[in-house]
Write a protein that holds these residues in place. Structure first.
Motif, PDB file in Angstrom:
ATOM      1  N   SER A 172      -8.525   9.847  -6.156  1.00 43.81           N
ATOM      2  CA  SER A 172      -9.400  10.196  -5.030  1.00 43.81           C
ATOM      3  C   SER A 172     -10.699  10.800  -5.531  1.00 43.81           C
ATOM      4  O   SER A 172     -11.776  10.551  -4.962  1.00 43.81           O
ATOM      5  CB  SER A 172      -8.696  11.185  -4.104  1.00 43.81           C
ATOM      6  N   GLN A 182      -7.903   8.983   2.687  1.00 44.34           N
ATOM      7  CA  GLN A 182      -6.455   9.008   2.505  1.00 44.34           C
ATOM      8  C   GLN A 182      -5.725   9.362   3.806  1.00 44.34           C
ATOM      9  O   GLN A 182      -4.701   8.801   4.120  1.00 44.34           O
ATOM     10  CB  GLN A 182      -6.091   9.997   1.388  1.00 44.34           C
ATOM     11  N   ASP A 242      -8.773   4.544   0.168  1.00 48.25           N
ATOM     12  CA  ASP A 242      -7.873   5.494  -0.460  1.00 48.25           C
ATOM     13  C   ASP A 242      -6.487   5.317   0.167  1.00 48.25           C
ATOM     14  O   ASP A 242      -6.240   5.770   1.278  1.00 48.25           O
ATOM     15  CB  ASP A 242      -8.380   6.931  -0.283  1.00 48.25           C
ATOM     16  N   GLU A 243      -5.618   4.673  -0.556  1.00 49.48           N
ATOM     17  CA  GLU A 243      -4.247   4.401  -0.112  1.00 49.48           C
ATOM     18  C   GLU A 243      -4.208   3.787   1.287  1.00 49.48           C
ATOM     19  O   GLU A 243      -3.704   4.411   2.225  1.00 49.48           O
ATOM     20  CB  GLU A 243      -3.417   5.681  -0.185  1.00 49.48           C
TER      21      GLU A 243
END
Ligand code: ATP
Ligand code: MG
Lengths: 257, 270
Positions: free
Chosen positions: A43, A87, A164-165
């Motif tokens: 991140s 995220q 992010d994910e």
């Protein structure tokens, strides 16, 4: 020349070098997947790409622009090239889903309000969220929030998208739908994507190249085909942890695609 | 840039170094808070854009409504306590009727803005810090920055406008209720008729008292908003950080209310 370049980026956070002279080059039109164990700085790397963090040493380039040194209007101009999915989706809690997605259009373009909502709705439909437009983020599941975040990330038609994910916390079917969307954006529009994920299956399916971050450096970069055959110990442990053998999953992918 | 990178000063080993670090961090925090205030003040020129107008009206509503109940009770009792205490003293000289002046002057000059400031800091300021802190922790502020949407304009400015305007209005409300509370105590406990009380009240209150009181209210409103928003934006370390930001907001705004209140009195009443 590469579109995104990290030159010896060092960043100290919480008393340790999270990035320790990281070098990275991502080409235009790539889907670059960044792997790494939890806390390895994935991140943080994404944050450097979009200028939320500045390196202690080294530089980050986006094309001809040095985002790590840009400020004010210059920074704003470079950021216009990006969309980002955080995220935890990072939706504004007091706005409805459609208001969240339309927000960048309303704030940053001169589009009339009806047109902005129209465009936002189109993105939401694309992500299967047409029923949720009037809901508040708090009333959605984590996976749905993430899709709303994705809709917001693509609503300005960016040329680079950071994820992010994107699939963590999503069911497998929705995850594959997101994978297809990322793949689609690359194929049809030539969009460059950087994807942080723990999901190796998805990584192997969408990546043009996969990079592994460990102790503040990129320790391995390879196309999926070579990645599964890598001799790097860390890579092997990642693969084995998700039951992917030197042959298995790769051949599965050959079979499906 | 609102999204904060973590502090560059690492914890010192010896107490003296730690003290120096605290001083530096506090000075830097104060500087940043003032810069943010300046930034938000400049952004006021956008207050009439439709989106901001809506956000500002919402803040007016929150500030006014959320605290009205508490303010009503606190204001009444402040007036009643003032009347009772001074009344009992004045009775020794047979001058109970002067509670009118005593209550009104102390409310208008000092207690009105002071009490309102404390209540607003504890109810509205703490909520503000918690909300903005949560937004930092959940990366909502970072998301705004990535979209190049100015969080100060979008979040601080409406709060600043609302608090700066609502504080004097609420203070006037506190003053009126406090004076009424005093009158009730006068009538029921001290044998001062309402009429005598209000006549006496009007006798010694000057316009200057009124202006100074309202000036205080405005300054308190600005300080509470600045402290709350700055603390909220400086939140780190997840939910624990939000709690810390909230607590600091209440403490610092209380101090600000006390110190600025004293300083303004000092300037205008020598
Ligand atoms: N704002 C910050 N302040 C202090 N330390 C930070 C900050 N952001 C990140 N770190 C530290 O940097 C390291 C890397 O964090 P990062 O969030 O990049 O991990 P990650 O690879 O994304 O992990 P995950 O897979 O769990 O999301 C962690 O040790 C974290 O404690
Ligand atoms: Mg992460």
């Amino acid at each position: 020349m590469s579109l995104i370049r990290f030159e010896r980026v060092r960043k100290r956070l919480g008393g340790r070098d999270v990035l320790a002279g990281l070098d990275l080059a991502i080409e235009k039109g790539e889907t670059f997947v960044l792997l790494g164990s939890s806390g390895s700085g994935k991140s943080v790397t994404l944050r450097h790409m979009i200028g939320l963090f500045r390196p202690d040493e080294g530089r980050v380039w986006i094309g001809d622009d040095c985002i790590s040194e840009a400020r004010g209007r210059e920074l704003e101009r470079i950021r216009r090239r990006f969309g980002m999915l955080f995220q935890n989706a990072a939706l504004l809690q007091w706005m409805t889903v459609i208001e969240n997605v339309a927000l960048p259009l309303l704030e940053k373009t001169k589009l009339p309000e009806s047109e902005a909502y129209e465009q936002a709705l189109r993105r939401l439909e694309l992500l299967g969220l047409a029923d949720a437009v009037e809901k508040l983020p708090a009333d959605l599941s984590g996976g749905m929030q993430k899709r709303v975040g994705l809709a917001r990330a693509i609503v300005m038609d960016p040329e680079i998208i950071l994820y992010d994910e994107p699939t963590s916390g999503l069911d497998p079917v929705t995850s594959r739908a997101i994978d297809r969307l990322i793949e689609d954006l690359r194929r049809r529009l030539g969009i460059t994507s950087v994807v942080v994920t723990h999901d190796l299956h998805s990584a192997l399916a969408i990546a043009t190249r996969i990079g592994v971050i460990h102790q503040g450096r990129i320790v391995e970069v390879a196309a999926p085909r070579d990645f599964v055959r890598s001799e790097n110990e860390l890579v092997r442990s990642f693969l084995e942890a998700q039951y992917i053998t030197r042959r298995g999953a790769w051949e599965n992918r050959e079979g499906t695609s | 840039m609102i999204t904060r990178e973590p502090d560059q000063f690492e914890p010192a080993i010896n107490p003296l170094g730690e003290l120096g670090r605290k001083v530096l961090l506090t000075a830097r925090g104060a500087g940043r808070a003032l810069i943010m205030l300046g930034h938000a003040t400049l952004a006021i020129r956008h207050v009439f854009h439709r989106r901001n107008r809506r956000a500002t009206m919402e803040q007016f509503f929150i500030t006014g409504i959320k605290s009205l109940g508490v303010i009503t009770i606190v204001a009444l009792f402040t007036g009643m306590i003032l009347a009772l205490q001074t009344g009992l003293e004045l009775r020794r000289f047979g001058r109970e009727v002067n509670i009118g002046t005593a209550v009104t002057v102390s409310l208008v000059r000092e207690m009105g803005p002071f009490m309102t400031g404390l209540i607003i800091a504890a109810s509205v300021g703490s909520a503000m810090a918690a909300q903005l802190g949560t937004m930092v922790v959940s990366e909502e502020i970072a998301a705004l920055e990535v979209m190049s949407i100015d969080p100060v304009r979008m979040l601080v400015m409406p709060r600043l406008v609302a608090l700066t305007i609502m504080m004097p209005i609420l203070t006037v409300y506190t003053n009126i209720l406090g004076v009424v509370g005093g009158a009730i105590v006068g009538e029921t406990q001290l044998g001062v008729s309402m009429r005598a009380y209000f006549d006496n009240a009007r006798l010694y209150v000057t316009n200057r008292d009124l202006y100074v009181g309202l000036l205080k209210a405005i300054v308190f409103g600005i300080s509470i908003c600045t402290v709350a928003c700055h603390q909220g934006f400086s939140t780190s370390q997840g939910a624990v950080g939000v709690g810390q930001a909230t607590r600091r907001t209440v403490i610092i705004s209380f101090l600000a209310v006390l110190v600025f209140g004293y300083m303004i009195s000092r300037i205008f009443y020598k």
